[in-house]
Design an enzyme around this catalytic site. Structure first.
Site, mmCIF file in Angstrom:
data_model
loop_
_atom_site.group_PDB
_atom_site.id
_atom_site.type_symbol
_atom_site.label_atom_id
_atom_site.label_comp_id
_atom_site.label_asym_id
_atom_site.label_seq_id
_atom_site.Cartn_x
_atom_site.Cartn_y
_atom_site.Cartn_z
ATOM 1 N N SER A 232 41.052 22.292 42.680
ATOM 2 C CA SER A 232 40.347 21.131 43.033
ATOM 3 C C SER A 232 39.253 20.565 42.252
ATOM 4 O O SER A 232 37.957 20.837 42.815
ATOM 5 C CB SER A 232 40.178 20.804 44.725
ATOM 6 O OG SER A 232 39.564 22.253 45.056
ATOM 7 N N SER B 31 38.804 32.486 39.884
ATOM 8 C CA SER B 31 37.646 33.101 40.572
ATOM 9 C C SER B 31 37.597 33.634 41.816
ATOM 10 O O SER B 31 36.521 34.540 41.907
ATOM 11 C CB SER B 31 36.884 31.563 40.766
ATOM 12 O OG SER B 31 37.557 30.725 41.820
HETATM 13 P P1 ADP Z 1 42.159 32.272 42.116
HETATM 14 O O1 ADP Z 1 43.115 32.236 43.323
HETATM 15 O O2 ADP Z 1 40.677 31.610 42.291
HETATM 16 O O3 ADP Z 1 42.918 31.434 40.986
HETATM 17 P P2 ADP Z 1 42.644 34.900 42.393
HETATM 18 O O4 ADP Z 1 42.346 35.306 43.455
HETATM 19 O O5 ADP Z 1 44.076 34.872 41.999
HETATM 20 O O6 ADP Z 1 41.775 33.749 41.775
HETATM 21 O O7 ADP Z 1 42.217 36.108 41.415
HETATM 22 C C1 ADP Z 1 41.118 36.548 41.460
HETATM 23 C C2 ADP Z 1 40.890 37.971 40.582
HETATM 24 O O8 ADP Z 1 39.524 38.203 40.576
HETATM 25 C C3 ADP Z 1 41.621 38.993 41.402
HETATM 26 O O9 ADP Z 1 42.385 39.789 40.306
HETATM 27 C C4 ADP Z 1 40.608 40.080 41.719
HETATM 28 O O10 ADP Z 1 40.884 41.250 42.246
HETATM 29 C C5 ADP Z 1 39.509 39.698 41.205
HETATM 30 N N1 ADP Z 1 38.092 39.830 41.563
HETATM 31 C C6 ADP Z 1 37.057 40.827 41.163
HETATM 32 N N2 ADP Z 1 36.117 40.854 41.903
HETATM 33 C C7 ADP Z 1 36.365 39.860 42.933
HETATM 34 C C8 ADP Z 1 35.712 39.527 44.090
HETATM 35 N N3 ADP Z 1 34.531 40.006 44.472
HETATM 36 N N4 ADP Z 1 36.171 38.453 44.954
HETATM 37 C C9 ADP Z 1 37.478 38.005 44.553
HETATM 38 N N5 ADP Z 1 38.146 38.769 43.571
HETATM 39 C C10 ADP Z 1 37.681 39.519 42.882
#
Ligand code: ADP
Length: 205
Positions: A110, A40
């Site tokens: 969570s 996300s």
């Molecule tokens: P999580 O920690 O929730 O599992 P990640 O941060 O590892 O998710 O991955 C999120 C992915 O979504 C990344 O590849 C990021 O570049 C992409 N993404 C696209 N748009 C957004 C945005 N607006 N905010 C945050 N991440 C984004």
């Protein structure tokens, strides 16, 4: 010999309190608890937020699956009991950082209200700031940053949140970020606008 700077720092009879450490760091410590589906954007946003806070002179700690499951929780899996123990230990660790005056960013799926409630109770509701990174399952699956959704669809990962295990959206998060169709920068700036005032120290003890 080490010089003791009592004339600058307040002296305490017993333990050096959280308050005194916050004074030293010139910040108010909080636990920023990011919840949301895998992919996300929790870690992406939290890392950018941490970078800006650092540049502002704040002391932070970021806890996420990478540093927690690799170490302190490397004996835990994803059964309901293990998920609970995972969150309990993370919350206890976050509380230790909090007591040290450190702004702590926690990035964990969570997935249930019960788990987040557990974390809030351990940390204390006043210091627990729940941030819901709200990205739809369709978008998270499309991103599939770590290839986990593809594996889960093939049945290779049991109890995968959003596919074969539930995600309960938080009922009343302190802040909600919708990431779809928006840049990381936009999301980070929006969150910082909310967070920074909460972290300001009044400057006196
Ligand atoms: P999580 O920690 O929730 O599992 P990640 O941060 O590892 O998710 O991955 C999120 C992915 O979504 C990344 O590849 C990021 O570049 C992409 N993404 C696209 N748009 C957004 C945005 N607006 N905010 C945050 N991440 C984004």
């Amino acid at each position: 010999m080490m010089k003791i700077v009592r004339h600058i720092y307040p002296v305490f009879d017993q333990l050096v309190s959280r308050d005194s450490k916050e004074w030293l760091l010139q910040q108010r410590a909080r636990v920023i608890w990011f919840t949301g589906l895998s992919g996300s954007g929790k870690t992406t946003i939290a890392r950018d937020v941490e970078k800006v806070l650092y540049e502002m002179g704040h002391m932070t700690m970021l806890l996420d699956g990478d540093n927690v499951r690799a170490g302190i929780n490397n004996n835990l899996g994803f059964s309901p009991d293990d998920r609970c123990e995972n969150i309990r230990r993370i919350a206890e660790a976050a509380k230790l950082f909090l007591d040290c005056g450190i702004i702590t960013l926690c990035c964990f799926v969570s997935p249930t209200e019960e788990l987040r409630q557990l974390a809030a109770e351990i940390i204390g509701p006043k210091d627990f700031i729940e941030v819901y990174v709200n990205t739809s399952i369709e978008e998270c699956e499309r991103r599939d940053v770590k290839g986990l959704y593809a594996k889960a669809r093939k049945g290779e990962i049991p109890d995968f949140t959003g596919i074969s295990a539930p995600f309960e959206p938080p009922a009343n998060p302190a802040f909600e970020i919708k990431t779809e169709g928006r840049s990381e920068e936009e999301c980070v700036q929006e969150l910082l606008k909310f967070l920074v005032p909460l972290l300001q120290h009044e400057g006196v003890l």
